[in-house]
Design a protein around this motif. Structure first.
Motif, PDB file in Angstrom:
ATOM      1  N   ASP A   1       0.732  -1.165   0.065  1.00 48.02           N
ATOM      2  CA  ASP A   1      -0.211   0.120   0.072  1.00 48.02           C
ATOM      3  C   ASP A   1       0.943   1.102   0.188  1.00 48.02           C
ATOM      4  O   ASP A   1       0.505   2.124  -0.717  1.00 48.02           O
ATOM      5  CB  ASP A   1      -0.872   0.019   1.039  1.00 48.02           C
ATOM      6  N   LEU A   2       2.054   1.210   0.569  1.00 42.94           N
ATOM      7  CA  LEU A   2       2.940   2.519   0.587  1.00 42.94           C
ATOM      8  C   LEU A   2       3.580   2.695  -0.726  1.00 42.94           C
ATOM      9  O   LEU A   2       3.574   3.792  -0.702  1.00 42.94           O
ATOM     10  CB  LEU A   2       3.927   2.086   1.740  1.00 42.94           C
ATOM     11  N   ALA A   3       3.897   1.512  -1.133  1.00 46.22           N
ATOM     12  CA  ALA A   3       4.474   1.750  -2.525  1.00 46.22           C
ATOM     13  C   ALA A   3       3.326   2.465  -3.651  1.00 46.22           C
ATOM     14  O   ALA A   3       3.754   3.268  -4.372  1.00 46.22           O
ATOM     15  CB  ALA A   3       5.022   0.533  -3.207  1.00 46.22           C
ATOM     16  N   VAL A   4       2.189   1.798  -3.659  1.00 40.03           N
ATOM     17  CA  VAL A   4       0.962   2.301  -4.277  1.00 40.03           C
ATOM     18  C   VAL A   4       0.710   3.842  -4.026  1.00 40.03           C
ATOM     19  O   VAL A   4       0.726   4.742  -5.284  1.00 40.03           O
ATOM     20  CB  VAL A   4      -0.419   1.408  -4.393  1.00 40.03           C
TER      21      VAL A   4
ATOM     22  N   GLN B   1       3.183  10.608  -7.241  1.00 43.53           N
ATOM     23  CA  GLN B   1       4.041  10.946  -8.451  1.00 43.53           C
ATOM     24  C   GLN B   1       3.128  11.363  -9.650  1.00 43.53           C
ATOM     25  O   GLN B   1       3.677  11.621 -10.589  1.00 43.53           O
ATOM     26  CB  GLN B   1       5.020  10.169  -8.569  1.00 43.53           C
ATOM     27  N   LEU B   2       2.072  10.931  -9.881  1.00 44.28           N
ATOM     28  CA  LEU B   2       1.418  10.518 -11.269  1.00 44.28           C
ATOM     29  C   LEU B   2       1.237  11.863 -11.624  1.00 44.28           C
ATOM     30  O   LEU B   2       1.354  12.312 -13.074  1.00 44.28           O
ATOM     31  CB  LEU B   2      -0.020  10.094 -10.942  1.00 44.28           C
ATOM     32  N   ASP B   3       0.720  13.150 -10.647  1.00 42.13           N
ATOM     33  CA  ASP B   3       0.668  14.425 -11.367  1.00 42.13           C
ATOM     34  C   ASP B   3       2.042  15.041 -12.238  1.00 42.13           C
ATOM     35  O   ASP B   3       1.903  15.521 -13.281  1.00 42.13           O
ATOM     36  CB  ASP B   3       0.174  15.533 -10.199  1.00 42.13           C
ATOM     37  N   ASN B   4       3.055  14.806 -11.318  1.00 45.16           N
ATOM     38  CA  ASN B   4       4.399  15.075 -12.003  1.00 45.16           C
ATOM     39  C   ASN B   4       4.615  14.313 -13.217  1.00 45.16           C
ATOM     40  O   ASN B   4       5.406  15.133 -14.051  1.00 45.16           O
ATOM     41  CB  ASN B   4       5.550  15.078 -10.907  1.00 45.16           C
TER      42      ASN B   4
ATOM     43  N   TRP C   1       2.193   3.656 -15.764  1.00 41.13           N
ATOM     44  CA  TRP C   1       1.845   4.496 -14.388  1.00 41.13           C
ATOM     45  C   TRP C   1       0.751   3.910 -13.666  1.00 41.13           C
ATOM     46  O   TRP C   1       0.573   3.727 -12.513  1.00 41.13           O
ATOM     47  CB  TRP C   1       1.491   5.869 -15.058  1.00 41.13           C
ATOM     48  N   TYR C   2      -0.222   3.478 -14.469  1.00 40.20           N
ATOM     49  CA  TYR C   2      -1.396   3.053 -13.909  1.00 40.20           C
ATOM     50  C   TYR C   2      -1.674   1.475 -13.646  1.00 40.20           C
ATOM     51  O   TYR C   2      -2.543   1.262 -12.881  1.00 40.20           O
ATOM     52  CB  TYR C   2      -2.644   3.255 -14.699  1.00 40.20           C
ATOM     53  N   ALA C   3      -0.748   0.776 -14.039  1.00 39.90           N
ATOM     54  CA  ALA C   3      -0.864  -0.722 -13.922  1.00 39.90           C
ATOM     55  C   ALA C   3      -0.860  -1.097 -12.359  1.00 39.90           C
ATOM     56  O   ALA C   3      -1.944  -1.933 -12.072  1.00 39.90           O
ATOM     57  CB  ALA C   3       0.401  -1.472 -14.445  1.00 39.90           C
ATOM     58  N   PRO C   4      -0.224  -0.663 -11.358  1.00 39.81           N
ATOM     59  CA  PRO C   4      -0.536  -0.876 -10.006  1.00 39.81           C
ATOM     60  C   PRO C   4      -1.877  -0.840  -9.564  1.00 39.81           C
ATOM     61  O   PRO C   4      -2.207  -1.614  -8.704  1.00 39.81           O
ATOM     62  CB  PRO C   4       0.563  -0.272  -8.994  1.00 39.81           C
ATOM     63  N   PHE C   5      -2.701   0.348  -9.853  1.00 36.77           N
ATOM     64  CA  PHE C   5      -3.959   0.782  -9.556  1.00 36.77           C
ATOM     65  C   PHE C   5      -5.045  -0.078 -10.414  1.00 36.77           C
ATOM     66  O   PHE C   5      -5.998  -0.630  -9.701  1.00 36.77           O
ATOM     67  CB  PHE C   5      -4.065   2.187  -9.888  1.00 36.77           C
ATOM     68  N   ARG C   6      -4.723  -0.602 -11.575  1.00 36.86           N
ATOM     69  CA  ARG C   6      -5.761  -1.175 -12.369  1.00 36.86           C
ATOM     70  C   ARG C   6      -5.856  -2.676 -11.552  1.00 36.86           C
ATOM     71  O   ARG C   6      -6.909  -3.286 -11.621  1.00 36.86           O
ATOM     72  CB  ARG C   6      -5.398  -1.180 -13.730  1.00 36.86           C
TER      73      ARG C   6
ATOM     74  N   ALA D   1      -7.142   6.468 -15.691  1.00 38.69           N
ATOM     75  CA  ALA D   1      -7.412   6.717 -14.029  1.00 38.69           C
ATOM     76  C   ALA D   1      -8.756   6.161 -13.668  1.00 38.69           C
ATOM     77  O   ALA D   1      -8.987   6.184 -12.600  1.00 38.69           O
ATOM     78  CB  ALA D   1      -7.354   8.419 -13.998  1.00 38.69           C
ATOM     79  N   VAL D   2      -9.766   6.028 -14.561  1.00 39.03           N
ATOM     80  CA  VAL D   2     -11.210   5.648 -13.971  1.00 39.03           C
ATOM     81  C   VAL D   2     -11.075   4.463 -13.383  1.00 39.03           C
ATOM     82  O   VAL D   2     -10.462   3.273 -13.513  1.00 39.03           O
ATOM     83  CB  VAL D   2     -12.287   5.356 -15.250  1.00 39.03           C
ATOM     84  N   ASN D   3     -11.767   4.281 -12.155  1.00 37.48           N
ATOM     85  CA  ASN D   3     -11.964   3.097 -11.323  1.00 37.48           C
ATOM     86  C   ASN D   3     -10.478   3.119 -10.622  1.00 37.48           C
ATOM     87  O   ASN D   3     -10.504   1.936 -10.298  1.00 37.48           O
ATOM     88  CB  ASN D   3     -12.379   2.008 -12.073  1.00 37.48           C
ATOM     89  N   THR D   4      -9.543   3.677 -10.659  1.00 39.12           N
ATOM     90  CA  THR D   4      -8.266   3.702  -9.961  1.00 39.12           C
ATOM     91  C   THR D   4      -8.124   4.572  -9.057  1.00 39.12           C
ATOM     92  O   THR D   4      -8.296   4.577  -8.032  1.00 39.12           O
ATOM     93  CB  THR D   4      -7.010   3.600 -10.922  1.00 39.12           C
TER      94      THR D   4
END
Length: 301
Positions: A3-6, A12-15, A32-37, A282-285
């Motif tokens: 969770d900390l890494a995510v 960092q995403l905005d940057n 960029w979004y793979a960990p969230f998806r 980003a949707v659903n993530t």
């Protein structure tokens, strides 16, 4: 991934988005979004895959349905993926299916034929066929046939615009959509050809040349913006803050034409803090910027 890494990646995403600018780089943005998806919520949703709506292998769709059926009919969202007319897959937009089904929509994600094997107007014809399929199956899907919304992003938005705004492409015997939602689409291939230098589009253009061909004299006749001929209906036009110039210009041009020549009263929205692809990934993530804009509009109509 912890969770900390995510959480660190999310910060960092905005940057990353702003440093990359108006880039269209699917592998980069997907990374960029793979960990969230991988961790996105999918609870309360039933999925049916690979339903044929036509004979071509690409003419299949996936349906995401709220697990709780209820007594009342539900709205339906038909959402069309992008890919520059030559690539893309409906499974890449499964996050849209999960998100909107969790919100109470029966969500249909169709594939469609691609260029160069299938040129204009194959995409519009396929979206019209998928739209007709949704209408014909409204009863068994538990859908209110009067609350069918059609939406798309990028090339998908171009196909939705053509299918919804040009009468000859609309499916016969099917009522107009409750509303259409166009996310960062292209609606004037003639303009894109004439302004390739200004838009930084290469010549030859692997996207448009593959789908529209290289008979540039026909580009006006293939531009949705020059062929609008339907009665006004609710419509939302969006673009990302960091979209390439051609998407931003064409969103404004479509809005102006609809208002000044065709009696429409469309809504417009800029999706802040995102580029062409990050807004969809980003949707659903990690954020609700695009999803909220679409839902706010739908809930008004």
């Amino acid at each position: 991934m912890s969770d900390l890494a995510v959480s660190k990646i999310a910060g960092q995403l905005d940057n990353l988005i702003r440093a990359s600018g108006a880039v269209i780089n699917p592998p980069l943005v997907k990374s960029w979004y793979a960990p969230f998806r991988d961790r996105q919520p999918k609870d309360g949703v039933d999925v049916t895959l690979d339903i044929a709506y036509g004979e071509n292998e690409r003419q299949k769709l996936d349906v995401y349905r709220p697990s709780t059926r209820g007594a009342s009919s539900k709205p339906l969202l038909l959402f069309v993926h992008g890919g520059g007319f030559i690539r893309g897959d409906r499974r890449d937009r499964a996050n849209i299916g999960w998100r909107f089904a969790r919100e109470g929509f029966v969500t249909v994600l169709p594939g469609y034929r691609l260029g160069p094997a299938h040129q204009w107007p194959a995409g519009a014809e396929d979206i019209a066929a998928a739209w007709a399929w949704a209408c014909r199956h409204a009863g068994e899907l538990g859908v209110d046939a009067g609350r069918i919304y059609i939406a798309g992003e990028s090339a998908g938005a171009a196909h939705v615009a053509a299918a919804a705004l040009i009468q000859r492409f609309r499916p016969a015997g099917i009522p107009g959509p409750r509303a259409a939602l166009l996310v960062s689409g292209v609606y004037n291939v003639h303009l894109e050809h004439l302004a390739r230098r200004q838009f930084g589009i290469p010549d030859p253009d692997s996207r448009n040349d593959a789908y529209f061909g290289r008979d540039f004299a026909r580009y006006g006749a293939m531009s949705t913006i020059e062929n609008i001929d339907v009665a006004p209906f609710p419509l939302l036009i969006t673009w990302a803050e960091l979209d390439p110039a051609q998407m931003q210009v064409q969103a404004g041009e479509l809005f102006a034409r609809l208002v000044t020549r065709h009696g429409f009263d469309p809504d417009i929205a800029m999706i802040r803090g995102h580029n062409h692809l990050s807004q969809i990934e980003a949707v659903n993530t990690v954020d609700e910027v695009l999803a909220s804009a679409l839902l706010d509009f739908i809930n008004q109509h």
